[in-house]
Design a protein around this motif. Sequence first.
Motif, PDB file in Angstrom:
ATOM      1  N   GLU A  34       6.228  11.131   1.798  1.00 25.73           N
ATOM      2  CA  GLU A  34       6.963  12.293   2.295  1.00 25.73           C
ATOM      3  C   GLU A  34       8.472  12.131   2.233  1.00 25.73           C
ATOM      4  OE1 GLU A  34       5.569  15.129   3.227  1.00 25.73           O
ATOM      5  OE2 GLU A  34       3.550  14.347   2.843  1.00 25.73           O
ATOM      6  N   HIS A  35       8.955  10.891   2.314  1.00 22.43           N
ATOM      7  CA  HIS A  35      10.375  10.704   2.596  1.00 22.43           C
ATOM      8  C   HIS A  35      11.199  10.124   1.449  1.00 22.43           C
ATOM      9  CE1 HIS A  35       9.357  11.642   6.725  1.00 22.43           C
ATOM     10  NE2 HIS A  35       8.386  10.752   6.661  1.00 22.43           N
ATOM     11  N   PHE A  36      10.566   9.416   0.516  1.00 28.57           N
ATOM     12  CA  PHE A  36      11.314   8.792  -0.581  1.00 28.57           C
ATOM     13  C   PHE A  36      10.621   8.999  -1.916  1.00 28.57           C
ATOM     14  CE2 PHE A  36      13.011   6.371   2.976  1.00 28.57           C
ATOM     15  CZ  PHE A  36      14.343   6.207   2.633  1.00 28.57           C
TER      16      PHE A  36
ATOM     17  N   ARG B 210       0.832  -1.197   0.000  1.00 24.44           N
ATOM     18  CA  ARG B 210       0.000   0.000   0.000  1.00 24.44           C
ATOM     19  C   ARG B 210       0.874   1.258   0.000  1.00 24.44           C
ATOM     20  NH1 ARG B 210      -4.560   0.755   4.575  1.00 24.44           N
ATOM     21  NH2 ARG B 210      -4.905  -1.414   3.983  1.00 24.44           N
ATOM     22  N   LEU B 211       1.913   1.259   0.819  1.00 19.87           N
ATOM     23  CA  LEU B 211       2.826   2.403   0.820  1.00 19.87           C
ATOM     24  C   LEU B 211       3.604   2.474  -0.490  1.00 19.87           C
ATOM     25  CD1 LEU B 211       4.284   2.598   4.445  1.00 19.87           C
ATOM     26  CD2 LEU B 211       2.733   4.190   3.321  1.00 19.87           C
ATOM     27  N   TYR B 212       3.944   1.327  -1.050  1.00 18.78           N
ATOM     28  CA  TYR B 212       4.649   1.301  -2.338  1.00 18.78           C
ATOM     29  C   TYR B 212       3.805   1.969  -3.431  1.00 18.78           C
ATOM     30  CZ  TYR B 212       6.363  -0.768  -6.709  1.00 18.78           C
ATOM     31  OH  TYR B 212       6.814  -0.970  -7.991  1.00 18.78           O
TER      32      TYR B 212
ATOM     33  N   THR C  42       1.925   7.740   8.948  1.00 21.36           N
ATOM     34  CA  THR C  42       0.699   8.531   8.835  1.00 21.36           C
ATOM     35  C   THR C  42      -0.080   8.275   7.552  1.00 21.36           C
ATOM     36  OG1 THR C  42       2.016  10.362   7.932  1.00 21.36           O
ATOM     37  CG2 THR C  42       1.557  10.386  10.309  1.00 21.36           C
ATOM     38  N   LYS C  43       0.551   7.700   6.544  1.00 19.11           N
ATOM     39  CA  LYS C  43      -0.143   7.465   5.275  1.00 19.11           C
ATOM     40  C   LYS C  43      -0.953   6.168   5.263  1.00 19.11           C
ATOM     41  CE  LYS C  43       1.535  11.011   2.856  1.00 19.11           C
ATOM     42  NZ  LYS C  43       0.723  12.020   2.144  1.00 19.11           N
ATOM     43  N   LEU C  44      -0.764   5.334   6.263  1.00 22.50           N
ATOM     44  CA  LEU C  44      -1.487   4.065   6.318  1.00 22.50           C
ATOM     45  C   LEU C  44      -2.774   4.250   7.123  1.00 22.50           C
ATOM     46  CD1 LEU C  44       1.381   1.473   6.862  1.00 22.50           C
ATOM     47  CD2 LEU C  44      -0.131   1.634   4.880  1.00 22.50           C
ATOM     48  N   VAL C  45      -3.741   4.891   6.528  1.00 26.94           N
ATOM     49  CA  VAL C  45      -4.978   5.220   7.230  1.00 26.94           C
ATOM     50  C   VAL C  45      -6.022   4.127   6.988  1.00 26.94           C
ATOM     51  CG1 VAL C  45      -6.831   6.895   7.478  1.00 26.94           C
ATOM     52  CG2 VAL C  45      -4.488   7.672   7.027  1.00 26.94           C
ATOM     53  N   THR C  46      -6.569   3.612   8.076  1.00 28.49           N
ATOM     54  CA  THR C  46      -7.673   2.657   8.000  1.00 28.49           C
ATOM     55  C   THR C  46      -8.793   3.156   8.909  1.00 28.49           C
ATOM     56  OG1 THR C  46      -6.891   1.286   9.839  1.00 28.49           O
ATOM     57  CG2 THR C  46      -6.026   0.779   7.654  1.00 28.49           C
TER      58      THR C  46
ATOM     59  N   GLU D 264       9.416   7.888  11.023  1.00 26.62           N
ATOM     60  CA  GLU D 264       8.607   7.553   9.863  1.00 26.62           C
ATOM     61  C   GLU D 264       9.468   7.337   8.616  1.00 26.62           C
ATOM     62  OE1 GLU D 264       4.450   9.071   9.208  1.00 26.62           O
ATOM     63  OE2 GLU D 264       5.451  10.090   7.522  1.00 26.62           O
ATOM     64  N   PHE D 265      10.574   8.031   8.524  1.00 25.54           N
ATOM     65  CA  PHE D 265      11.509   7.838   7.421  1.00 25.54           C
ATOM     66  C   PHE D 265      11.944   6.374   7.341  1.00 25.54           C
ATOM     67  CE2 PHE D 265      15.875   7.464   5.925  1.00 25.54           C
ATOM     68  CZ  PHE D 265      15.893   8.225   4.768  1.00 25.54           C
ATOM     69  N   ILE D 266      12.293   5.771   8.483  1.00 25.88           N
ATOM     70  CA  ILE D 266      12.744   4.382   8.516  1.00 25.88           C
ATOM     71  C   ILE D 266      11.587   3.435   8.258  1.00 25.88           C
ATOM     72  CG2 ILE D 266      13.740   2.589   9.992  1.00 25.88           C
ATOM     73  CD1 ILE D 266      15.755   4.664   8.939  1.00 25.88           C
ATOM     74  N   VAL D 267      10.433   3.735   8.799  1.00 24.42           N
ATOM     75  CA  VAL D 267       9.251   2.901   8.559  1.00 24.42           C
ATOM     76  C   VAL D 267       8.934   2.866   7.064  1.00 24.42           C
ATOM     77  CG1 VAL D 267       6.794   2.586   9.070  1.00 24.42           C
ATOM     78  CG2 VAL D 267       8.356   3.385  10.868  1.00 24.42           C
ATOM     79  N   GLU D 268       8.994   4.031   6.431  1.00 21.00           N
ATOM     80  CA  GLU D 268       8.712   4.120   5.002  1.00 21.00           C
ATOM     81  C   GLU D 268       9.736   3.331   4.198  1.00 21.00           C
ATOM     82  OE1 GLU D 268       7.103   7.888   3.632  1.00 21.00           O
ATOM     83  OE2 GLU D 268       8.659   7.918   2.073  1.00 21.00           O
ATOM     84  N   TRP D 269      10.999   3.481   4.536  1.00 14.69           N
ATOM     85  CA  TRP D 269      12.090   2.768   3.860  1.00 14.69           C
ATOM     86  C   TRP D 269      11.902   1.254   3.976  1.00 14.69           C
ATOM     87  CZ3 TRP D 269      16.396   0.701   7.028  1.00 14.69           C
ATOM     88  CH2 TRP D 269      17.401   0.101   6.259  1.00 14.69           C
TER      89      TRP D 269
END
Length: 407
Positions: free
Chosen positions: A30-32, A19-21, A261-265, A338-343
């Motif tokens: 925001e980060h990548f 989903r983030l991909y 924050t982008k993984l909204v359910t 969040e940068f690391i979570v996104e990565w």
Amino acid sequence: MATASSLLSAAAVRERAHRLYELGIEGELEHFDVRLDRLPATADFVLSTMRAAYPDLDIPYHSRWRHFEAGDINRWGGLVDASGLAEHPLRFGRAAYDLAIVSVLLDAGAGPDWRYEEAVTGGTYARSEGLGVASFAMFTSGLFSADPADPLRADASALAALTADELAAGLQVSPSNPIVGLEGRVALLNALGRTVAERPDLFGEDEARPGGLFDACVAAAGEASIAAPAVLALVLDGLGGIWPGRIMIDGVRLGDTWRHTKLVTDDATTQLAPFHKLSQWLTYSLLEPLLWTGVAVEDVDGLTGLPEYRNGGLFIDMGVLVPRRRDALSRTWHVDDEFIVEWRALTVALLDHTADMIRERLGVDRVALPLAKVLQGGTWAAGRKVAAEKRAGGAPPLTIASDGTVF
């Protein structure tokens, strides 16, 4: 509607990572920035790395057992032959699980300055190989056993009582040979001992030891087979209590799960990204003892890639993932940033796509080349290789402050 318990699965890791991909390829993260035009070259680099190490493409699983073979020495095979373990399948399986579980939990990043010198061979090893060889030596010495007459085991009581000094001695830690996260490793093994003692249903009623999980897996397989995600489910159920206090929802410890924050359910799991990296790494390492004892394992690709330094570093170093912050590669991050979570999420998804590209190039399917082999052949080795080409000492592109329980 997702529940907290539903996040304790590889399927949840994969679903939220992809989903983030999808947001990444749409430029909404925001980060990548995600540069898919660089992915084919990355797949080619990984494939060339695989062919160099395994010309016949007969690749073993990516698991802890490879590190016990550091220096091309078959330590486990030699131990089995010398001890007679092979004559007793259950004893063999329990000992293999004891070793694998303890060793994997010691396998968080050691840092760039730590080394281990093997007394028997005189060889010197660092990072994951060093931790593997060191943990193997500690296991064979009986450090984790409560019975001096039976050293090849790990008992709940011995693990719970293990001290930092004992582990430091086993890892040859000194002021001139520092290791990252020593206290975190000790706390994890102490927690492992307590947790195993509290779950006789999974780890044995007569003798509490991590290796009791082997019996549970054999029982779950019955006369048919066991799916790799089912082994992970047993790991997450049985070992969930060992992790430091992190996110808990409805009484469920979520372990290696972090917020984005982008993984909204529309439920209690909103903004949560699970990874279960060490648990999945452990699960990969628990599959081979089952196979060695004749237990069939299915759906190996039901597990995900491992979002850590080498796999994640590969995509940064190859230009697939481009950090938006100018100081991203020079600052120190924390695992909950969040940068690391996104990565990490992007890494999980990109490993899937890289594996698909490699299979397409080779004309094989997931059964012939599961992700476990692509990781080994593979993305992990390619990540280490490109890091060595770009930075002295082969350090990964990101610096992360770790307590030894995530990476």
